[in-house]
Design a protein around this motif. Structure first.
Motif, short mmCIF file in Angstrom:
data_model
loop_
_atom_site.label_atom_id
_atom_site.label_comp_id
_atom_site.label_asym_id
_atom_site.label_seq_id
_atom_site.Cartn_x
_atom_site.Cartn_y
_atom_site.Cartn_z
N ALA A 64 0.82 -1.22 0.00
CA ALA A 64 0.00 0.00 0.00
C ALA A 64 0.86 1.27 0.00
CB ALA A 64 -0.92 0.02 1.21
N PHE A 65 2.19 1.14 -0.08
CA PHE A 65 3.08 2.29 0.02
C PHE A 65 2.77 3.08 1.31
CE2 PHE A 65 5.49 2.69 -3.99
CZ PHE A 65 4.99 1.58 -4.62
N ALA A 66 2.64 2.33 2.40
CA ALA A 66 2.25 2.95 3.67
C ALA A 66 3.45 3.39 4.50
CB ALA A 66 1.38 1.98 4.48
N SER A 67 4.61 3.37 3.91
CA SER A 67 5.82 3.78 4.63
C SER A 67 6.67 4.62 3.70
CB SER A 67 6.59 2.52 5.06
OG SER A 67 7.78 2.87 5.69
N GLN A 68 7.10 5.78 4.19
CA GLN A 68 8.02 6.58 3.37
C GLN A 68 9.38 6.66 4.04
OE1 GLN A 68 7.13 10.35 1.38
NE2 GLN A 68 5.03 9.67 1.14
N CYS A 69 9.56 7.56 5.00
CA CYS A 69 10.84 7.58 5.71
C CYS A 69 10.95 6.37 6.61
CB CYS A 69 11.00 8.86 6.52
SG CYS A 69 10.08 8.86 8.07
N GLY A 70 9.82 5.81 7.03
CA GLY A 70 9.80 4.56 7.78
C GLY A 70 9.93 4.71 9.29
N PHE A 71 10.10 5.94 9.76
CA PHE A 71 10.36 6.09 11.19
C PHE A 71 9.15 5.70 12.04
CE2 PHE A 71 11.57 8.10 15.15
CZ PHE A 71 12.92 7.85 15.19
N CYS A 72 7.97 5.98 11.55
CA CYS A 72 6.76 5.64 12.32
C CYS A 72 6.34 4.19 12.13
CB CYS A 72 5.60 6.55 11.91
SG CYS A 72 4.94 6.18 10.26
N THR A 73 6.89 3.54 11.10
CA THR A 73 6.33 2.27 10.64
C THR A 73 6.33 1.17 11.70
OG1 THR A 73 7.10 2.90 8.43
CG2 THR A 73 6.35 0.63 8.73
N PRO A 74 7.43 0.92 12.41
CA PRO A 74 7.38 -0.16 13.41
C PRO A 74 6.30 0.07 14.47
CG PRO A 74 9.64 0.51 12.99
CD PRO A 74 8.77 1.53 12.33
N GLY A 75 6.15 1.33 14.89
CA GLY A 75 5.12 1.64 15.88
C GLY A 75 3.73 1.46 15.31
N MET A 76 3.54 1.88 14.07
CA MET A 76 2.24 1.72 13.41
C MET A 76 1.90 0.23 13.31
SD MET A 76 0.75 4.54 12.35
CE MET A 76 1.13 6.29 12.13
N ILE A 77 2.90 -0.56 12.95
CA ILE A 77 2.64 -1.99 12.77
C ILE A 77 2.33 -2.66 14.11
CG2 ILE A 77 3.81 -4.17 12.18
CD1 ILE A 77 4.85 -2.83 9.68
N MET A 78 2.99 -2.23 15.16
CA MET A 78 2.67 -2.77 16.48
C MET A 78 1.24 -2.40 16.89
SD MET A 78 4.93 -4.66 18.04
CE MET A 78 5.11 -5.49 16.51
#
Ligand code: FES
Ligand code: FES
Lengths: 160, 334
Positions: free
Chosen positions: A96-110
């Motif tokens: 879904a291209f739901a990550s750009q810089c990726g900094f929030c991604t691990p928290g979002m996934i949790m």
């Protein structure tokens, strides 16, 4: 300062460390155990980047004292892929291209995993509510919401 | 006291790059012994997709699959010079430099292949799958893997190229002051629909429809991702973000990002993105810079929509409930 011994399981494997008394779980995970998937965004409980799952509950590792985690089962985004196969949430974020810089991604996934563990078939409102403690600067949130909804659908298809 | 609806429109032209002491970016490309290609840059990828786009541009120019290209942006001390990834300049400036470097490397690659195949390099073409063929006689071919091995171990050639792209400094004309501050303009138009509560000053953005003209979209999914996130950020600039939320007294200002407001996943407008592709004359494969521009047209569009809804012009950002109520009071409407 006195060091405190702690023992817990991280993504299923036993960990034992000595940490400073008063150290946060975020620091223990990143600097002691070497799991850098939880990110330190604000270190005061407002951004969600450090989110982990402790004994099945979503928690902010920057506000959790490491010494309170003895005996706990901790899950982080680093432990989701199995045998090189991405977890459905990771797959969906990628697609879904739901990550750009990726900094929030691990928290979002949790946050999303904690939701889907309790609510496998969430509504859009459920997803928005579950992500509301996590800040993203890049994506505008919509791709993230869509990724979580897609992962939920693919999960329910696998079960059916 | 009522909830009032309004609609606003805004259009922008947005530059690519800037004009300080000139605007250069340089690039180096070389092949490994096994025919993979390395692009060395100082242009940093901060999540905008620089590496992916540069890999695509290099692969397209040399004639290999994108996964045969590795982009190294690791070290700005040792890499070829780049002014930086800002001002929406990354794709345009670095992309042009990469094309030039990749062309030079491709030429050497074809020369080595020509020696191996005993033909003229001008009669060779690439198939995009990692092979070099004789035009019109594709059964006569050699893999780029073998060409690279030959260059490294047999013929002593370096399959490499240097690239640089410079927009020279533009000085103002003495008579008129006219100058060229930047190049290669992208364009956008946004229509925003809002509801304004004239009792509380609260604004809800119902819909934003954005049209962006960004040259050729080199990676359409990544362009879309940038535009969706940018549209959200534009609304955030219009209504939320400031380092001094508790004006007029600076003492009440925020001290860290906890007090820096942005709309969360529950505050999203219904967002539409349409991309128009008019390839630019001087961009790499027709690209322009879609970076910053995507967060701009929403701001005047929302301001115009608020004017349409409640008849006040707020000309200071962000347009907070307090500013709307003060403006309404000044108008004598409430
Ligand atoms: S680092 Fe824990 S919430 Fe921001
Ligand atoms: S992807 Fe950059 S903060 Fe979410």
């Amino acid at each position: 300062m006195a060091k405190v011994p702690i023992q817990f399981t991280l993504n299923g494997s036993e960990k034992a460390e000595f940490v400073e008394s008063g150290a946060t779980l975020l620091n223990a995970l990143r600097d002691k155990v070497g799991d850098t998937s939880p990110k330190g965004g604000c270190h005061q409980g407002t951004c969600g980047a450090c989110s982990v799952i402790i004994d099945g509950e979503l928690r902010l590792s920057c506000l959790t004292l490491a010494e309170t985690c003895s005996g706990a089962a901790i899950i982080t985004t680093a432990g989701l892929a199995e045998g090189g196969v991405l977890h459905p949430l990771q797959r969906a974020f990628l697609d879904a291209f739901a990550s750009q810089c990726g900094f929030c991604t691990p928290g979002m996934i949790m946050a999303a995993k904690a939701l889907l563990d309790h609510t496998p078939d969430p509504s859009r409102e459920d997803v928005v509510e579950a992500l509301s403690g996590n800040i993203c600067r890049c994506t505008g949130y919509e791709p993230i919401i869509q990724a979580v909804l897609t992962a939920a659908r693919s999960n329910s298809q696998n079960v059916a | 006291m009522a909830i009032r609806r309004g609609r606003g429109v805004a259009a922008i032209n947005y530059p690519t790059g800037m004009n300080l002491g000139g605007d250069p970016t340089q690039a180096l490309v070389h092949s490994t012994p096994t025919g993979n290609f390395m692009v060395t840059l100082s242009s940093v990828d901060l999540g905008q997709g620089m590496k992916q786009i540069m890999a695509q541009i290099c692969a397209e120019t040399i004639g290999v699959p994108t996964d045969r290209v590795v982009v190294d942006t690791a070290d700005t001390d040792t890499g070829p010079h780049c002014m930086g990834t800002f001002a929406s300049r990354g794709t345009h400036r670095a992309g042009n430099a990469v094309i030039q470097a990749a062309r030079e490397a491709r030429q050497v690659m074809l020369e080595v292949a020509a020696e191996e195949l005993e033909v003229d390099a001008r009669d060779l073409e690439t198939d995009g799958q990692g092979n070099i063929l004789v035009k019109g006689a594709p059964q006569k071919s050699i893999s780029i893997f073998d060409v690279a091995l030959s260059a490294h171990f047999k013929r002593g050639r370096s399959i490499s190229g240097r690239g640089m792209f410079l927009i020279p400094r533009s000085y103002p004309e003495k008579e008129t002051g006219a100058m060229k501050p930047s190049t290669c303009y992208a364009h956008a138009c946004t229509v925003a629909e809002v509801e304004v509560d004239d009792e509380t000053g609260e604004v809800t953005v119902l819909t934003v429809k954005n049209i962006f003209e960004i040259g050729r979209a080199l990676n359409p999914k990544m362009v879309e991702q940038q535009l969706v996130g940018g549209s959200w950020m534009g609304i955030s600039h219009a209504l939320y973000e400031t380092t001094e939320p508790y004006y007029p007294s600076r003492d009440h200002g925020g001290t860290d990002f906890n007090q820096y407001l942005m709309p969360g996943p529950g505050d999203l407008a219904d967002t539409e993105i349409i991309v128009l592709e008019r390839p630019s004359a001087d961009g790499p494969y027709g690209a322009k810079g879609p970076g910053e521009m995507c967060a701009n047209p929403q701001i005047p569009a929302v301001a115009n929509a608020i004017f349409d809804a409640v008849g006040v012009r707020v000309d200071t950002l962000p347009i907070t409930p307090e500013r709307i109520l003060r403006a309404l009071k000044a108008e004598g409407t409430v």
